[in-house]
Design a protein around this motif. Structure first.
Motif, mmCIF file in Angstrom:
data_model
loop_
_atom_site.group_PDB
_atom_site.id
_atom_site.type_symbol
_atom_site.label_atom_id
_atom_site.label_comp_id
_atom_site.label_asym_id
_atom_site.label_seq_id
_atom_site.Cartn_x
_atom_site.Cartn_y
_atom_site.Cartn_z
ATOM 1 N N ARG A 108 0.832 -1.210 0.000
ATOM 2 C CA ARG A 108 0.000 0.000 0.000
ATOM 3 C C ARG A 108 0.860 1.251 0.000
ATOM 4 N NH1 ARG A 108 -4.646 -0.275 4.410
ATOM 5 N NH2 ARG A 108 -4.983 1.815 3.580
ATOM 6 N N GLU A 109 1.922 1.249 0.774
ATOM 7 C CA GLU A 109 2.833 2.398 0.816
ATOM 8 C C GLU A 109 3.506 2.596 -0.544
ATOM 9 O OE1 GLU A 109 6.282 3.989 3.750
ATOM 10 O OE2 GLU A 109 6.522 1.948 3.000
ATOM 11 N N THR A 110 3.935 1.502 -1.152
ATOM 12 C CA THR A 110 4.594 1.582 -2.460
ATOM 13 C C THR A 110 3.612 2.077 -3.522
ATOM 14 O OG1 THR A 110 6.099 -0.181 -1.801
ATOM 15 C CG2 THR A 110 5.936 0.273 -4.156
ATOM 16 N N TYR A 111 2.388 1.629 -3.458
ATOM 17 C CA TYR A 111 1.356 2.147 -4.368
ATOM 18 C C TYR A 111 1.153 3.644 -4.138
ATOM 19 C CZ TYR A 111 -3.228 3.592 -5.909
ATOM 20 O OH TYR A 111 -4.250 4.314 -6.460
ATOM 21 N N ASP A 112 1.051 4.035 -2.892
ATOM 22 C CA ASP A 112 0.775 5.416 -2.522
ATOM 23 C C ASP A 112 1.849 6.377 -3.032
ATOM 24 O OD1 ASP A 112 -0.406 7.618 -1.343
ATOM 25 O OD2 ASP A 112 -0.030 6.985 0.713
ATOM 26 N N PHE A 113 3.096 5.963 -2.981
ATOM 27 C CA PHE A 113 4.187 6.863 -3.357
ATOM 28 C C PHE A 113 4.670 6.703 -4.797
ATOM 29 C CE2 PHE A 113 4.619 7.213 1.280
ATOM 30 C CZ PHE A 113 4.590 8.595 1.369
ATOM 31 N N GLU A 171 9.038 13.070 -11.497
ATOM 32 C CA GLU A 171 8.324 13.715 -12.596
ATOM 33 C C GLU A 171 8.144 15.221 -12.391
ATOM 34 O OE1 GLU A 171 5.453 10.024 -13.855
ATOM 35 O OE2 GLU A 171 4.744 11.356 -12.288
ATOM 36 N N TYR A 172 8.550 15.713 -11.270
ATOM 37 C CA TYR A 172 8.306 17.109 -10.941
ATOM 38 C C TYR A 172 9.600 17.754 -10.474
ATOM 39 C CZ TYR A 172 3.770 14.921 -10.865
ATOM 40 O OH TYR A 172 2.676 14.195 -11.218
ATOM 41 N N LEU A 214 -0.832 6.873 3.292
ATOM 42 C CA LEU A 214 -0.236 8.034 3.954
ATOM 43 C C LEU A 214 -0.642 9.361 3.322
ATOM 44 C CD1 LEU A 214 3.332 6.558 4.470
ATOM 45 C CD2 LEU A 214 1.622 6.943 6.229
ATOM 46 N N ASN A 215 -0.873 9.363 2.028
ATOM 47 C CA ASN A 215 -1.266 10.596 1.338
ATOM 48 C C ASN A 215 -2.785 10.682 1.227
ATOM 49 O OD1 ASN A 215 1.380 11.655 0.680
ATOM 50 N ND2 ASN A 215 1.575 9.899 -0.680
ATOM 51 N N MET A 216 -3.253 11.865 0.906
ATOM 52 C CA MET A 216 -4.692 12.075 0.775
ATOM 53 C C MET A 216 -5.231 11.388 -0.471
ATOM 54 S SD MET A 216 -4.952 16.108 1.898
ATOM 55 C CE MET A 216 -4.559 16.609 0.264
ATOM 56 N N ASP A 217 -6.444 10.878 -0.376
ATOM 57 C CA ASP A 217 -7.071 10.202 -1.511
ATOM 58 C C ASP A 217 -7.223 11.117 -2.719
ATOM 59 O OD1 ASP A 217 -7.339 7.804 -0.142
ATOM 60 O OD2 ASP A 217 -9.323 8.325 0.643
ATOM 61 N N GLU A 218 -7.316 12.421 -2.489
ATOM 62 C CA GLU A 218 -7.536 13.383 -3.575
ATOM 63 C C GLU A 218 -6.293 13.618 -4.417
ATOM 64 O OE1 GLU A 218 -8.218 14.313 -0.214
ATOM 65 O OE2 GLU A 218 -10.208 13.448 -0.450
ATOM 66 N N MET A 219 -5.128 13.145 -3.976
ATOM 67 C CA MET A 219 -3.904 13.366 -4.750
ATOM 68 C C MET A 219 -4.024 12.642 -6.076
ATOM 69 S SD MET A 219 -0.835 13.063 -1.964
ATOM 70 C CE MET A 219 0.451 13.391 -3.139
ATOM 71 N N ASN A 220 -3.684 13.328 -7.150
ATOM 72 C CA ASN A 220 -3.757 12.719 -8.471
ATOM 73 C C ASN A 220 -2.359 12.457 -9.054
ATOM 74 O OD1 ASN A 220 -3.006 15.302 -8.961
ATOM 75 N ND2 ASN A 220 -4.599 15.746 -10.448
ATOM 76 N N TYR A 221 -1.366 12.343 -8.190
ATOM 77 C CA TYR A 221 0.004 12.053 -8.610
ATOM 78 C C TYR A 221 0.675 11.213 -7.521
ATOM 79 C CZ TYR A 221 1.204 15.837 -5.389
ATOM 80 O OH TYR A 221 1.343 16.618 -4.275
ATOM 81 N N PHE A 222 1.858 10.729 -7.830
ATOM 82 C CA PHE A 222 2.602 9.877 -6.906
ATOM 83 C C PHE A 222 3.911 10.589 -6.569
ATOM 84 C CE2 PHE A 222 -0.165 7.262 -9.519
ATOM 85 C CZ PHE A 222 -0.928 6.685 -8.526
#
Length: 168
Positions: free
Chosen positions: A117-122, A150-151, A137-145
């Motif tokens: 789950r952590e690896t998916y999240d990040f 990439e940034y 760990l991150n908010m569900d609304e985040m649309n990036y990893f």
């Protein structure tokens, strides 16, 4: 079990090659640590075989992003431990950023649940067969990893920082 890391790696690779010769892409010793790179399609079968060899503890699982590695931008790194014999092993598999999916290890190692789950999240790596793959760990609304490269690391308007200094 005694022997050098190189002996352990060579012996293990030879055993794995009997069943998975075409699926082992690389085997090397890095800093006294055996590392085997495999095809992502065979991760479940190879890990089940490793478990039979005594690697009964999944120490860690994480991702990595190599933007310049076309077709294999996302890596999944597993660390296993054979506690009775005090042997460690790093297993790697790579996947395309356009198809970031690999089989989940939760059916073999229930402790992989939160690590996946952590690896998916990040990193956005999708673990097929995971019982509850969602952000941890991150908010569900985040649309990036956020761990993907990439940034820009700094504000683009700043001229006193150079991304090349940060490995980009």
């Amino acid at each position: 079990m005694t022997g050098t890391v190189s002996d352990i790696l060579n012996g293990l690779v030879e055993k794995l090659k009997v069943k998975f010769a075409a699926d082992i892409l690389n085997a090397e010793q890095m800093f006294d640590f055996p590392v085997i790179t495999i095809k992502k399609e065979k991760v479940l079968e190879i890990v089940k075989d490793l478990q039979k060899e005594g690697y009964n503890f999944l120490t860690d699982l994480t991702g990595t992003h190599y933007p310049g590695n076309s077709g294999n931008e996302l890596g999944i790194i597993y660390h296993f431990h054979d506690m009775p014999n005090n042997r460690r092993l790093r297993l790697k598999a790579f996947t395309s950023i356009n198809d970031p999916a690999i089989d989940s290890l939760t059916s073999i190692y229930p402790g992989a649940n939160w690590m996946e789950r952590e690896t998916y999240d990040f990193y956005g790596i999708i673990f097929k067969g995971h019982p509850n793959l969602k952000r941890i760990l991150n908010m569900d609304e985040m649309n990036y990893f956020p761990m993907r490269k990439e940034y820009p690391m700094e504000d683009a308007k700043r001229d006193d920082k150079d991304n090349a200094m940060f490995g980009r």
